[in-house]
Scaffold this active site. Structure first.
Site, mmCIF file in Angstrom:
data_model
loop_
_atom_site.group_PDB
_atom_site.id
_atom_site.type_symbol
_atom_site.label_atom_id
_atom_site.label_comp_id
_atom_site.label_asym_id
_atom_site.label_seq_id
_atom_site.Cartn_x
_atom_site.Cartn_y
_atom_site.Cartn_z
ATOM 1 N N GLY A 257 1.214 -1.311 0.116
ATOM 2 C CA GLY A 257 0.562 0.249 -0.060
ATOM 3 C C GLY A 257 0.489 1.160 0.049
ATOM 4 O O GLY A 257 0.364 2.134 -0.707
ATOM 5 N N ARG B 127 7.781 1.634 1.157
ATOM 6 C CA ARG B 127 7.225 0.773 1.603
ATOM 7 C C ARG B 127 7.532 -0.426 0.306
ATOM 8 O O ARG B 127 8.575 -1.158 -0.048
ATOM 9 C CB ARG B 127 6.533 -0.307 1.390
ATOM 10 C CG ARG B 127 6.961 -1.782 2.561
ATOM 11 C CD ARG B 127 6.031 -2.380 3.424
ATOM 12 N NE ARG B 127 5.457 -1.717 4.692
ATOM 13 C CZ ARG B 127 3.834 -2.201 4.686
ATOM 14 N NH1 ARG B 127 3.167 -2.655 4.440
ATOM 15 N NH2 ARG B 127 2.964 -0.779 5.621
ATOM 16 N N ARG C 57 2.217 11.619 -8.829
ATOM 17 C CA ARG C 57 2.027 11.767 -6.987
ATOM 18 C C ARG C 57 3.196 10.796 -5.873
ATOM 19 O O ARG C 57 2.322 10.571 -4.958
ATOM 20 C CB ARG C 57 0.934 11.223 -7.576
ATOM 21 C CG ARG C 57 -0.399 12.120 -7.706
ATOM 22 C CD ARG C 57 -1.680 11.665 -7.912
ATOM 23 N NE ARG C 57 -3.072 12.506 -8.669
ATOM 24 C CZ ARG C 57 -3.434 12.558 -7.973
ATOM 25 N NH1 ARG C 57 -4.222 12.716 -7.666
ATOM 26 N NH2 ARG C 57 -3.824 13.657 -8.784
ATOM 27 N N ARG D 226 -0.912 -8.240 -4.188
ATOM 28 C CA ARG D 226 -0.392 -7.018 -2.834
ATOM 29 C C ARG D 226 0.417 -8.121 -2.020
ATOM 30 O O ARG D 226 0.307 -9.112 -2.093
ATOM 31 C CB ARG D 226 -2.020 -7.138 -2.696
ATOM 32 C CG ARG D 226 -1.957 -6.333 -1.131
ATOM 33 C CD ARG D 226 -3.734 -5.745 -1.948
ATOM 34 N NE ARG D 226 -3.379 -5.485 0.619
ATOM 35 C CZ ARG D 226 -3.524 -4.393 0.871
ATOM 36 N NH1 ARG D 226 -2.627 -4.244 0.161
ATOM 37 N NH2 ARG D 226 -3.771 -4.397 1.677
ATOM 38 N N SER E 232 -0.587 -5.006 4.594
ATOM 39 C CA SER E 232 -1.172 -5.147 6.287
ATOM 40 C C SER E 232 -2.271 -5.456 6.485
ATOM 41 O O SER E 232 -3.178 -4.909 5.428
ATOM 42 C CB SER E 232 -0.957 -4.136 7.289
ATOM 43 O OG SER E 232 -1.070 -3.338 6.646
ATOM 44 N N ASP F 3 -2.357 -5.802 13.213
ATOM 45 C CA ASP F 3 -3.493 -5.243 14.541
ATOM 46 C C ASP F 3 -4.653 -6.268 14.623
ATOM 47 O O ASP F 3 -4.332 -7.193 13.599
ATOM 48 C CB ASP F 3 -3.701 -3.626 14.226
ATOM 49 C CG ASP F 3 -4.491 -4.003 13.208
ATOM 50 O OD1 ASP F 3 -4.091 -3.475 12.832
ATOM 51 O OD2 ASP F 3 -5.703 -3.549 13.396
ATOM 52 N N ARG G 211 5.603 -1.527 11.397
ATOM 53 C CA ARG G 211 4.736 -1.835 9.851
ATOM 54 C C ARG G 211 6.070 -1.703 9.145
ATOM 55 O O ARG G 211 6.728 -2.879 7.944
ATOM 56 C CB ARG G 211 3.977 -1.051 9.772
ATOM 57 C CG ARG G 211 2.979 -1.209 10.603
ATOM 58 C CD ARG G 211 1.325 -1.596 9.572
ATOM 59 N NE ARG G 211 1.438 -0.022 10.446
ATOM 60 C CZ ARG G 211 0.861 0.729 11.001
ATOM 61 N NH1 ARG G 211 0.885 0.153 12.467
ATOM 62 N NH2 ARG G 211 0.564 1.661 11.442
#
Ligand code: HPA
Length: 236
Positions: A21, A25, A44, A88, A91, A207, A220
């Protein structure tokens, strides 16, 4: 050639794209796992890179958060850049007490209340979308080889991170058998299906809604190596 959201030239993006996402990362993966890296997108700040892993080629690009965002990027990759596979690597929040932080999950299907699929192609009325069976089988085989335990199940793709009724997850867990929540897979699987391409989703538990255990943003960013090791094996 470029699209409204990706400035890469044709041929600069590999057949398989790993999509976290967070674009940082994607940069982290390129910096720490890939060699011969070429950045193909910064529009962007949605960074995208192509490089080699153990001598084989693979790309990695951020998807942003939520179905509208991954919907745009995955559609452009499939439709205009000849990308075949998008995996994908995200998390999720666990819906069961048995799942621990950093457990690796593999989506068998994505349940959603989202209108994404119905809006994208008006003939689609279902509330479940599915990953590519052959990608999932390959992921399971790689995970087994690498000795990494993977839990398979239904994933809830939600449009809302902050629900006014926090406990609503219990109903979704019960009614749809969803073991965890994230915000992208339903749209990714739909786009793969309408373009005749392939998608899969690996998730790390960040989580747990039952136990309220959670990781920090720094953890993360850095602690998802198991999942990445599996996904990077798709370099070819
Ligand atoms: N909700 C939605 N998406 C998520 C969560 C969550 O609790 N954790 C990680 N992605």
């Amino acid at each position: 050639m470029s699209t409204p959201h990706i400035s890469a030239k044709k041929g600069e993006i590999a057949k398989t794209v790993l999509m976290p996402g967070d674009p940082l990362r994607a940069k982290y993966i390129a910096d720490n796992f890939l060699e011969n890296v070429v950045q193909f997108n910064s529009v962007r700040n949605m960074f995208g890179y192509t490089g080699t892993y153990k001598g084989k080629t693979i790309s990695v690009m951020g998807s942003g958060m939520g179905m509208p965002s991954i919907g745009i990027y995955s559609y452009e990759l499939y439709k205009f850049y000849d990308v075949e596979n998008i995996i994908r690597i995200g998390s999720c929040g666990a819906y069961t007490a048995e799942l621990n932080l950093y457990d690796v999950l593999l989506a068998e299907s994505a349940y959603s209340e989202s209108s994404y699929a119905a809006t994208q192609s008006a003939d689609y009325k279902a509330d479940m979308t599915y990953p590519s069976q052959h990608l999932n089988e390959k992921i399971e085989a790689i995970a087994k080889d690498l000795n990494i335990p993977v839990t398979k199940g239904v994933i809830h793709s939600s449009d809302v991170f902050y629900r006014e009724n926090f406990d609503d997850y219990k109903r979704i867990n019960k009614e749809h058998n969803a073991i965890a929540v994230e915000m992208e897979s339903f749209a990714l699987f739909h786009n793969a299906n309408v373009t005749g391409k392939h998608a899969a989703c690996l998730l790390t538990v960040s989580d747990n809604l039952v136990t309220r255990a959670e990781t920090t943003a720094d953890e993360r960013q850095n602690a998802f190596t198991k999942m990445m090791e599996i996904a990077l094996s798709f370099a070819e």
